[in-house]
Motif scaffolding. Structure first.
Motif, PDB file in Angstrom:
ATOM      1  N   ALA A 158      50.950  25.502  30.174  1.00 61.10           N
ATOM      2  CA  ALA A 158      50.184  26.533  30.878  1.00 61.10           C
ATOM      3  C   ALA A 158      50.731  27.922  30.587  1.00 61.10           C
ATOM      4  CB  ALA A 158      50.210  26.258  32.384  1.00 61.10           C
ATOM      5  N   LEU A 159      52.047  28.068  30.565  1.00 53.04           N
ATOM      6  CA  LEU A 159      52.652  29.380  30.341  1.00 53.04           C
ATOM      7  C   LEU A 159      52.294  29.929  28.968  1.00 53.04           C
ATOM      8  CD1 LEU A 159      54.555  31.704  31.004  1.00 53.04           C
ATOM      9  CD2 LEU A 159      56.472  30.277  30.220  1.00 53.04           C
ATOM     10  N   PHE A 160      52.480  29.126  27.930  1.00 56.07           N
ATOM     11  CA  PHE A 160      52.258  29.644  26.577  1.00 56.07           C
ATOM     12  C   PHE A 160      50.765  29.725  26.241  1.00 56.07           C
ATOM     13  CE2 PHE A 160      56.678  28.165  26.438  1.00 56.07           C
ATOM     14  CZ  PHE A 160      57.281  29.341  26.004  1.00 56.07           C
ATOM     15  N   THR A 161      49.957  28.906  26.903  1.00 54.87           N
ATOM     16  CA  THR A 161      48.502  29.069  26.770  1.00 54.87           C
ATOM     17  C   THR A 161      48.058  30.387  27.381  1.00 54.87           C
ATOM     18  OG1 THR A 161      48.120  26.673  26.818  1.00 54.87           O
ATOM     19  CG2 THR A 161      46.250  28.081  27.357  1.00 54.87           C
ATOM     20  N   LEU A 162      48.653  30.733  28.523  1.00 55.10           N
ATOM     21  CA  LEU A 162      48.304  31.987  29.198  1.00 55.10           C
ATOM     22  C   LEU A 162      48.741  33.199  28.380  1.00 55.10           C
ATOM     23  CD1 LEU A 162      47.155  33.313  31.788  1.00 55.10           C
ATOM     24  CD2 LEU A 162      49.473  33.167  32.747  1.00 55.10           C
ATOM     25  N   LEU A 163      49.925  33.131  27.788  1.00 56.62           N
ATOM     26  CA  LEU A 163      50.420  34.265  27.002  1.00 56.62           C
ATOM     27  C   LEU A 163      49.491  34.562  25.825  1.00 56.62           C
ATOM     28  CD1 LEU A 163      54.280  33.587  26.867  1.00 56.62           C
ATOM     29  CD2 LEU A 163      53.025  35.094  28.408  1.00 56.62           C
ATOM     30  N   THR A 184      37.558  30.227  39.674  1.00 55.57           N
ATOM     31  CA  THR A 184      36.587  30.088  38.587  1.00 55.57           C
ATOM     32  C   THR A 184      36.778  31.233  37.603  1.00 55.57           C
ATOM     33  OG1 THR A 184      34.843  31.442  39.600  1.00 55.57           O
ATOM     34  CG2 THR A 184      34.935  29.107  40.232  1.00 55.57           C
ATOM     35  N   THR A 185      36.142  31.110  36.462  1.00 52.46           N
ATOM     36  CA  THR A 185      36.216  32.162  35.444  1.00 52.46           C
ATOM     37  C   THR A 185      35.439  33.405  35.848  1.00 52.46           C
ATOM     38  OG1 THR A 185      34.355  31.129  34.297  1.00 52.46           O
ATOM     39  CG2 THR A 185      36.573  30.561  33.526  1.00 52.46           C
ATOM     40  N   ASP A 186      34.665  33.315  36.921  1.00 49.32           N
ATOM     41  CA  ASP A 186      33.937  34.499  37.397  1.00 49.32           C
ATOM     42  C   ASP A 186      34.877  35.527  38.020  1.00 49.32           C
ATOM     43  OD1 ASP A 186      31.532  33.377  36.617  1.00 49.32           O
ATOM     44  OD2 ASP A 186      31.199  32.418  38.556  1.00 49.32           O
ATOM     45  N   THR A 187      36.048  35.099  38.429  1.00 46.67           N
ATOM     46  CA  THR A 187      37.028  35.991  39.044  1.00 46.67           C
ATOM     47  C   THR A 187      38.167  36.251  38.061  1.00 46.67           C
ATOM     48  OG1 THR A 187      36.526  35.049  41.214  1.00 46.67           O
ATOM     49  CG2 THR A 187      38.555  36.349  41.018  1.00 46.67           C
ATOM     50  N   PRO A 188      38.442  37.499  37.719  1.00 46.63           N
ATOM     51  CA  PRO A 188      39.528  37.773  36.773  1.00 46.63           C
ATOM     52  C   PRO A 188      40.897  37.614  37.429  1.00 46.63           C
ATOM     53  CG  PRO A 188      38.563  39.828  37.533  1.00 46.63           C
ATOM     54  CD  PRO A 188      37.730  38.725  38.129  1.00 46.63           C
ATOM     55  N   LEU A 189      41.885  37.474  36.599  1.00 48.16           N
ATOM     56  CA  LEU A 189      43.268  37.377  37.060  1.00 48.16           C
ATOM     57  C   LEU A 189      43.809  38.792  37.282  1.00 48.16           C
ATOM     58  CD1 LEU A 189      45.803  35.533  37.478  1.00 48.16           C
ATOM     59  CD2 LEU A 189      46.352  35.990  35.073  1.00 48.16           C
ATOM     60  N   ARG A 190      44.417  39.023  38.429  1.00 46.15           N
ATOM     61  CA  ARG A 190      44.999  40.336  38.736  1.00 46.15           C
ATOM     62  C   ARG A 190      46.448  40.333  38.276  1.00 46.15           C
ATOM     63  NH1 ARG A 190      43.576  44.540  42.014  1.00 46.15           N
ATOM     64  NH2 ARG A 190      41.747  43.350  42.701  1.00 46.15           N
ATOM     65  N   THR A 198      48.089  47.960  37.802  1.00 51.38           N
ATOM     66  CA  THR A 198      47.399  46.678  37.962  1.00 51.38           C
ATOM     67  C   THR A 198      46.160  46.651  37.083  1.00 51.38           C
ATOM     68  OG1 THR A 198      48.187  46.445  40.230  1.00 51.38           O
ATOM     69  CG2 THR A 198      46.282  45.125  39.602  1.00 51.38           C
ATOM     70  N   ARG A 199      45.922  45.529  36.425  1.00 48.59           N
ATOM     71  CA  ARG A 199      44.723  45.377  35.602  1.00 48.59           C
ATOM     72  C   ARG A 199      44.105  44.013  35.872  1.00 48.59           C
ATOM     73  NH1 ARG A 199      48.945  44.160  32.069  1.00 48.59           N
ATOM     74  NH2 ARG A 199      48.632  42.383  30.658  1.00 48.59           N
ATOM     75  N   LEU A 200      42.832  43.896  35.586  1.00 45.87           N
ATOM     76  CA  LEU A 200      42.108  42.641  35.760  1.00 45.87           C
ATOM     77  C   LEU A 200      41.863  42.026  34.398  1.00 45.87           C
ATOM     78  CD1 LEU A 200      39.503  43.762  38.458  1.00 45.87           C
ATOM     79  CD2 LEU A 200      41.705  42.609  38.812  1.00 45.87           C
ATOM     80  N   VAL A 201      42.290  40.789  34.241  1.00 48.93           N
ATOM     81  CA  VAL A 201      42.190  40.104  32.952  1.00 48.93           C
ATOM     82  C   VAL A 201      41.303  38.872  33.113  1.00 48.93           C
ATOM     83  CG1 VAL A 201      43.461  38.952  31.102  1.00 48.93           C
ATOM     84  CG2 VAL A 201      44.505  40.881  32.319  1.00 48.93           C
ATOM     85  N   PRO A 202      40.188  38.799  32.388  1.00 49.37           N
ATOM     86  CA  PRO A 202      39.351  37.597  32.471  1.00 49.37           C
ATOM     87  C   PRO A 202      40.054  36.412  31.819  1.00 49.37           C
ATOM     88  CG  PRO A 202      38.534  39.086  30.767  1.00 49.37           C
ATOM     89  CD  PRO A 202      39.639  39.815  31.473  1.00 49.37           C
ATOM     90  N   LEU A 203      39.821  35.236  32.353  1.00 55.69           N
ATOM     91  CA  LEU A 203      40.434  34.018  31.822  1.00 55.69           C
ATOM     92  C   LEU A 203      39.375  33.143  31.170  1.00 55.69           C
ATOM     93  CD1 LEU A 203      42.953  33.002  34.641  1.00 55.69           C
ATOM     94  CD2 LEU A 203      43.412  34.231  32.511  1.00 55.69           C
ATOM     95  N   LEU A 204      39.667  32.671  29.986  1.00 58.52           N
ATOM     96  CA  LEU A 204      38.781  31.732  29.301  1.00 58.52           C
ATOM     97  C   LEU A 204      38.813  30.387  30.022  1.00 58.52           C
ATOM     98  CD1 LEU A 204      39.918  32.576  25.670  1.00 58.52           C
ATOM     99  CD2 LEU A 204      37.723  33.183  26.700  1.00 58.52           C
ATOM    100  N   PRO A 205      37.737  29.606  29.937  1.00 60.66           N
ATOM    101  CA  PRO A 205      37.718  28.300  30.609  1.00 60.66           C
ATOM    102  C   PRO A 205      38.891  27.404  30.223  1.00 60.66           C
ATOM    103  CG  PRO A 205      35.516  28.891  29.868  1.00 60.66           C
ATOM    104  CD  PRO A 205      36.437  29.934  29.319  1.00 60.66           C
ATOM    105  N   LEU A 284      42.650  45.249  28.166  1.00 58.84           N
ATOM    106  CA  LEU A 284      43.145  43.889  28.363  1.00 58.84           C
ATOM    107  C   LEU A 284      44.667  43.832  28.292  1.00 58.84           C
ATOM    108  CD1 LEU A 284      40.528  41.899  26.243  1.00 58.84           C
ATOM    109  CD2 LEU A 284      40.764  41.878  28.731  1.00 58.84           C
ATOM    110  N   LEU A 285      45.258  44.626  27.398  1.00 58.43           N
ATOM    111  CA  LEU A 285      46.712  44.619  27.243  1.00 58.43           C
ATOM    112  C   LEU A 285      47.407  45.479  28.291  1.00 58.43           C
ATOM    113  CD1 LEU A 285      47.040  44.918  23.355  1.00 58.43           C
ATOM    114  CD2 LEU A 285      47.366  42.881  24.758  1.00 58.43           C
ATOM    115  N   GLY A 286      46.664  46.407  28.905  1.00 56.16           N
ATOM    116  CA  GLY A 286      47.281  47.290  29.888  1.00 56.16           C
ATOM    117  C   GLY A 286      48.079  48.411  29.266  1.00 56.16           C
ATOM    118  N   HIS A 287      47.719  48.831  28.046  1.00 58.74           N
ATOM    119  CA  HIS A 287      48.406  49.951  27.409  1.00 58.74           C
ATOM    120  C   HIS A 287      47.989  51.262  28.060  1.00 58.74           C
ATOM    121  CE1 HIS A 287      49.118  47.610  23.394  1.00 58.74           C
ATOM    122  NE2 HIS A 287      50.053  47.380  24.288  1.00 58.74           N
ATOM    123  N   ALA A 288      48.961  52.113  28.373  1.00 58.26           N
ATOM    124  CA  ALA A 288      48.644  53.414  28.952  1.00 58.26           C
ATOM    125  C   ALA A 288      48.050  54.353  27.915  1.00 58.26           C
ATOM    126  CB  ALA A 288      49.901  54.036  29.556  1.00 58.26           C
TER     127      ALA A 288
END
Length: 331
Positions: A158-163, A184-190, A198-205, A284-288
């Motif tokens: 899970a960790l390396f899949t998420l990275l 669900t994938t309708d809600t992004p990861l905070r 803080t950024r919102l990142v969508p997660l693939l199924p 997506l990366l959160g670069h300033a």
């Protein structure tokens, strides 16, 4: 106030108000402690605020020269070190010094223009070194296959899949709690990133599915504990994740740059290769700054070559060279 006390105040300000990372704080403390030590030897006494206000451009150049000598000596002891690494260290030292004196001017009225005039070598930007698509896709399952128990296998997968699947930094991923995983994938990861942004990142199924498999076996799923934990239930240390990948890359014959952060590079590079918008990748990366994200355009040599071949009039390999026509003699 002594220079050492001013340094402690500066680092506290960087931590609390500027939200500087722990790595930045460690580097700045090292660099500025070295500078204050140089001034102590140079002036014959520990510097105070008055001494810092009277530091000249010549004094600062002498400090940088001493640092260049020290770094060169260290490089001779480490044959594999690069000259650009030394330039990068000197540039960081100059940056730390300028930030320190800006703080002294704002908080203690120490006005000194010399640090702002200090020039330092400009290092070449480090280009991201991603894995191939195949390597990035195979890595999570490969690491899970080396785990000693089922929970560790699910956690590592899970960790390396998420990275790779979401482009997170290792610290951002390990800071997640169980309750932060969306249903669900309708809600992004905070995600809470650098500088407290803080950024919102969508997660693939596929990414969300492996996180849910981890939660199904997680001992603290209902209590809201850390999502990625060690054998004793505490939040997983980044060093453990880095060591796990280091062991696997040697078994799998992956390159030495295969690190947790290389998965973030792979995420961005593969998105760019697929035609993703640079601004979207930045978010997506959160670069300033967009300039940080633009490094991926330099790293994506395959995509750049394709653009060159398909857009430049003289680059098309299919274009036939027109014959040279005879020109009548003007005489």
């Amino acid at each position: 106030m002594s220079g050492a006390e001013a340094l402690d105040g500066f680092l506290a300000w960087m931590r609390d108000e500027r939200r500087a990372s722990s790595n930045t704080l460690v580097a700045y403390r090292h660099d500025l402690a070295g500078f204050l030590g140089f001034l102590t030897r140079h002036l014959g006494a520990e510097p105070d605020l008055a001494a810092l206000a009277s530091v000249t451009h010549t004094d600062l150049r002498a400090w940088l020269a001493s640092e260049a000598t020290r770094l060169a000596a260290a490089a001779r002891r480490r044959p594999r070190s690069s000259p650009d690494g030394n330039n990068r260290s000197r540039a960081r030292e100059a940056s730390a010094l300028r930030a320190f004196f800006r703080y002294l001017a704002r908080r203690h009225g120490v006005e000194n223009a010399a640090p702002g005039l200090l020039a330092a070598p400009r290092p070449k930007p480090r280009l991201p070194r991603p894995l191939t698509v195949a390597q990035a896709l195979e890595l999570p399952a490969g690491i899970a296959g080396e785990a000693t128990n089922r929970f560790a296998a699910l956690r590592d997968e899970a960790l390396f899949t998420l990275l790779y699947g979401a482009g997170l930094r290792i610290g951002e991923a390990l800071a997640l709690d169980c309750g932060m995983v969306p249903a669900t994938t309708d809600t992004p990861l905070r995600v809470r990133g650098k500088g407290g942004r803080t950024r919102l990142v969508p997660l693939l199924p596929a990414v969300l599915a492996v996180l849910h498999r981890l939660l199904a076996l997680h001992p603290a799923a209902g209590a809201g504990g850390p999502l990625f934990c060690g054998v004793r239930g505490a939040r997983l240390d980044p060093g453990v994740a880095q060591r796990t990948l280091r062991t696997y890359r040697r078994l799998a014959g992956l390159p030495e740059h295969a690190t947790p952060h290389a998965l973030r590079h792979s995420f961005a590079t593969h998105l760019m290769s697929g035609g993703a918008d640079l601004r979207a990748i930045q978010e997506l990366l959160g670069h300033a700054s967009l300039s940080t994200t633009q490094l991926y355009t330099l790293a994506d040599e395959t995509r750049l070559m394709k653009v060159w071949e398909t857009t430049h009039p003289r680059a098309s390999r299919r274009a036939a060279v027109p014959p040279i026509k005879d020109v009548p003699d003007a005489g």
